[in-house]
Design a protein around this motif. Sequence first.
Motif, PDB file in Angstrom:
ATOM      1  N   ALA A 153       0.832  -1.206   0.000  1.00  0.00           N
ATOM      2  CA  ALA A 153       0.000   0.000   0.000  1.00  0.00           C
ATOM      3  C   ALA A 153       0.867   1.258   0.000  1.00  0.00           C
ATOM      4  CB  ALA A 153      -0.925  -0.010   1.213  1.00  0.00           C
ATOM      5  N   LEU A 154       2.044   1.168   0.616  1.00  0.00           N
ATOM      6  CA  LEU A 154       2.945   2.322   0.691  1.00  0.00           C
ATOM      7  C   LEU A 154       3.847   2.442  -0.532  1.00  0.00           C
ATOM      8  CD1 LEU A 154       4.160   1.989   4.404  1.00  0.00           C
ATOM      9  CD2 LEU A 154       2.642   3.731   3.485  1.00  0.00           C
ATOM     10  N   THR A 155       3.861   1.385  -1.350  1.00  0.00           N
ATOM     11  CA  THR A 155       4.777   1.356  -2.488  1.00  0.00           C
ATOM     12  C   THR A 155       4.138   2.061  -3.680  1.00  0.00           C
ATOM     13  OG1 THR A 155       5.613  -0.766  -1.714  1.00  0.00           O
ATOM     14  CG2 THR A 155       6.141  -0.157  -3.975  1.00  0.00           C
ATOM     15  N   PRO A 156       4.822   3.037  -4.265  1.00  0.00           N
ATOM     16  CA  PRO A 156       4.227   3.739  -5.408  1.00  0.00           C
ATOM     17  C   PRO A 156       4.019   2.796  -6.594  1.00  0.00           C
ATOM     18  CG  PRO A 156       6.494   4.467  -5.004  1.00  0.00           C
ATOM     19  CD  PRO A 156       6.125   3.555  -3.887  1.00  0.00           C
ATOM     20  N   PRO A 157       2.934   2.997  -7.389  1.00  0.00           N
ATOM     21  CA  PRO A 157       2.613   2.092  -8.502  1.00  0.00           C
ATOM     22  C   PRO A 157       3.735   1.973  -9.534  1.00  0.00           C
ATOM     23  CG  PRO A 157       0.836   3.661  -8.102  1.00  0.00           C
ATOM     24  CD  PRO A 157       1.967   4.071  -7.227  1.00  0.00           C
TER      25      PRO A 157
ATOM     26  N   ASP B 119       5.600  -1.157  -9.243  1.00  0.00           N
ATOM     27  CA  ASP B 119       4.980  -2.349  -9.843  1.00  0.00           C
ATOM     28  C   ASP B 119       5.486  -2.536 -11.272  1.00  0.00           C
ATOM     29  OD1 ASP B 119       3.448  -1.632  -7.592  1.00  0.00           O
ATOM     30  OD2 ASP B 119       1.727  -2.764  -8.333  1.00  0.00           O
ATOM     31  N   ALA B 120       5.486  -1.437 -12.030  1.00  0.00           N
ATOM     32  CA  ALA B 120       5.902  -1.517 -13.428  1.00  0.00           C
ATOM     33  C   ALA B 120       7.368  -1.922 -13.535  1.00  0.00           C
ATOM     34  CB  ALA B 120       5.680  -0.173 -14.120  1.00  0.00           C
ATOM     35  N   ALA B 121       8.203  -1.375 -12.638  1.00  0.00           N
ATOM     36  CA  ALA B 121       9.627  -1.730 -12.649  1.00  0.00           C
ATOM     37  C   ALA B 121       9.814  -3.208 -12.331  1.00  0.00           C
ATOM     38  CB  ALA B 121      10.399  -0.866 -11.651  1.00  0.00           C
ATOM     39  N   VAL B 122       9.056  -3.693 -11.336  1.00  0.00           N
ATOM     40  CA  VAL B 122       9.143  -5.110 -10.967  1.00  0.00           C
ATOM     41  C   VAL B 122       8.677  -5.982 -12.137  1.00  0.00           C
ATOM     42  CG1 VAL B 122       8.140  -6.892  -9.479  1.00  0.00           C
ATOM     43  CG2 VAL B 122       8.930  -4.740  -8.480  1.00  0.00           C
TER      44      VAL B 122
ATOM     45  N   GLU C  52      -6.574 -12.873 -14.860  1.00  0.00           N
ATOM     46  CA  GLU C  52      -5.250 -12.245 -14.747  1.00  0.00           C
ATOM     47  C   GLU C  52      -5.378 -10.757 -14.418  1.00  0.00           C
ATOM     48  OE1 GLU C  52      -2.620 -13.961 -14.481  1.00  0.00           O
ATOM     49  OE2 GLU C  52      -3.643 -15.827 -14.981  1.00  0.00           O
ATOM     50  N   ALA C  53      -6.365 -10.095 -15.018  1.00  0.00           N
ATOM     51  CA  ALA C  53      -6.591  -8.673 -14.708  1.00  0.00           C
ATOM     52  C   ALA C  53      -6.930  -8.509 -13.233  1.00  0.00           C
ATOM     53  CB  ALA C  53      -7.704  -8.105 -15.588  1.00  0.00           C
ATOM     54  N   GLY C  54      -7.628  -9.518 -12.669  1.00  0.00           N
ATOM     55  CA  GLY C  54      -7.942  -9.489 -11.236  1.00  0.00           C
ATOM     56  C   GLY C  54      -6.675  -9.510 -10.394  1.00  0.00           C
ATOM     57  N   HIS C  55      -5.686 -10.307 -10.824  1.00  0.00           N
ATOM     58  CA  HIS C  55      -4.404 -10.328 -10.107  1.00  0.00           C
ATOM     59  C   HIS C  55      -3.717  -8.956 -10.182  1.00  0.00           C
ATOM     60  CE1 HIS C  55      -4.339 -14.471  -8.955  1.00  0.00           C
ATOM     61  NE2 HIS C  55      -4.227 -14.969 -10.178  1.00  0.00           N
ATOM     62  N   VAL C  56      -3.809  -8.312 -11.353  1.00  0.00           N
ATOM     63  CA  VAL C  56      -3.183  -6.993 -11.506  1.00  0.00           C
ATOM     64  C   VAL C  56      -3.866  -5.976 -10.600  1.00  0.00           C
ATOM     65  CG1 VAL C  56      -2.781  -5.067 -13.099  1.00  0.00           C
ATOM     66  CG2 VAL C  56      -2.438  -7.430 -13.884  1.00  0.00           C
ATOM     67  N   ARG C  57      -5.211  -5.971 -10.669  1.00  0.00           N
ATOM     68  CA  ARG C  57      -5.978  -4.996  -9.909  1.00  0.00           C
ATOM     69  C   ARG C  57      -5.734  -5.131  -8.407  1.00  0.00           C
ATOM     70  NH1 ARG C  57     -11.328  -3.568  -8.780  1.00  0.00           N
ATOM     71  NH2 ARG C  57     -11.937  -5.743  -8.711  1.00  0.00           N
ATOM     72  N   GLY C  58      -5.617  -6.389  -7.913  1.00  0.00           N
ATOM     73  CA  GLY C  58      -5.369  -6.620  -6.489  1.00  0.00           C
ATOM     74  C   GLY C  58      -3.899  -6.485  -6.106  1.00  0.00           C
ATOM     75  N   ARG C  59      -3.056  -6.175  -7.084  1.00  0.00           N
ATOM     76  CA  ARG C  59      -1.590  -6.109  -6.875  1.00  0.00           C
ATOM     77  C   ARG C  59      -1.097  -7.387  -6.202  1.00  0.00           C
ATOM     78  NH1 ARG C  59      -0.052  -0.253  -4.462  1.00  0.00           N
ATOM     79  NH2 ARG C  59       1.914  -0.497  -5.553  1.00  0.00           N
ATOM     80  N   HIS C  60      -1.674  -8.535  -6.616  1.00  0.00           N
ATOM     81  CA  HIS C  60      -1.328  -9.809  -5.988  1.00  0.00           C
ATOM     82  C   HIS C  60       0.139 -10.181  -6.212  1.00  0.00           C
ATOM     83  CE1 HIS C  60      -5.851 -11.018  -6.310  1.00  0.00           C
ATOM     84  NE2 HIS C  60      -5.609 -10.154  -5.347  1.00  0.00           N
ATOM     85  N   GLY C  61       0.651  -9.833  -7.389  1.00  0.00           N
ATOM     86  CA  GLY C  61       2.059 -10.149  -7.681  1.00  0.00           C
ATOM     87  C   GLY C  61       2.980  -9.431  -6.712  1.00  0.00           C
TER      88      GLY C  61
END
Length: 348
Positions: free
Chosen positions: A123-127, A130-133, A225-234
Amino acid sequence: MLDAEYFDGHSARARRVSLHIAGHTLHIVGDGLDLAVPVADVDWPERRSSGVRMAHLAGGGSLHCQDGAAWDAWARAEGLRDPVVVRMQQSWRLAVAAGVALLVVTVGLYRWGVPVASRAIVALTPPEVDAAVGGVVLDALRDHGIIEPTAIEYEQQEEIRVAFARAFARTRPSGDQALVALRFYDSELGANALALPGGTIIVTDDMVRLLADREDVLLGVLAHEAGHVRGRHGMKSLVQTAFIGTLAGVAIGDYSVMLATVPAALGQMAYSRQFERDADGESIRLLRANGISPAVMVTLFERLQAARGRPPAGGLRAPLGIAFASHPADEERLRRFEQAAGVRARAR
Ligand SMILES: [Zn+2]
């Protein structure tokens, strides 16, 4: 009374004195001395198995006693108590209890604390992170030869992209469409799909071929898969897997530490059952919003099951735990898609 040596802290001369305690006062008497020191102002020695006992006085003086056993007996008789820590160290029962307590706390932290902390960290990590990861994961998959350039015609790719964008838009308020980007790759993972942090969804050529005649089912897979993205599950799974490295990265604000742990963590990563349930929920939502029965997903699992009987030509790689088809669908997931279809049928 105990015989001891007194040093005044200024000269090296030892003075033979005798010690006794009256009330809360230590009396040091002998060799021309008669000192009265509050017991609380004395830094009393810890009890050890052997050796000289040395007590330090507030003013810089000290007391020495060569006979450790005599000192201990005197201290006990005078009612001097060891500091709590020493008493605990000397009790093996307490030591064992402390060890067990530490173990319980550690296991508890790992089992419950880490998932909670991971959600908080994400939650504290800027979005942008995510793209970099996601980029790091994509590179790692390429470097290890797990994904290779697709053989799917560009026109067919575009048809799928357009169909998904249209279906996806029906489940989202406008402006939220840019969440995911589909990418196609040939892969030894077989018929599979995989969401990367940041929104890239990898679809394997085998998955496109498996569902070539069933766009409706493919939409369900992509929505999952979009659900995994939206929930930031990765991100959440990664943070859990690489907890310490990530924590260090967040603490010092240097995400390169976290990025460095990504490829190693990739092999051990798997989504929790709750994440899979959430992603299936997204799939059911999208199918319903597009007038498709969620029961069509049963077709997918049947075809995957049939395809699994034929191992890929290149031999079986260690399956990627976060990929859609890397672990067989269980009864619970199948029932859910069927029940979701049933509920919809009754609602009509
Ligand atoms: Zn999944």
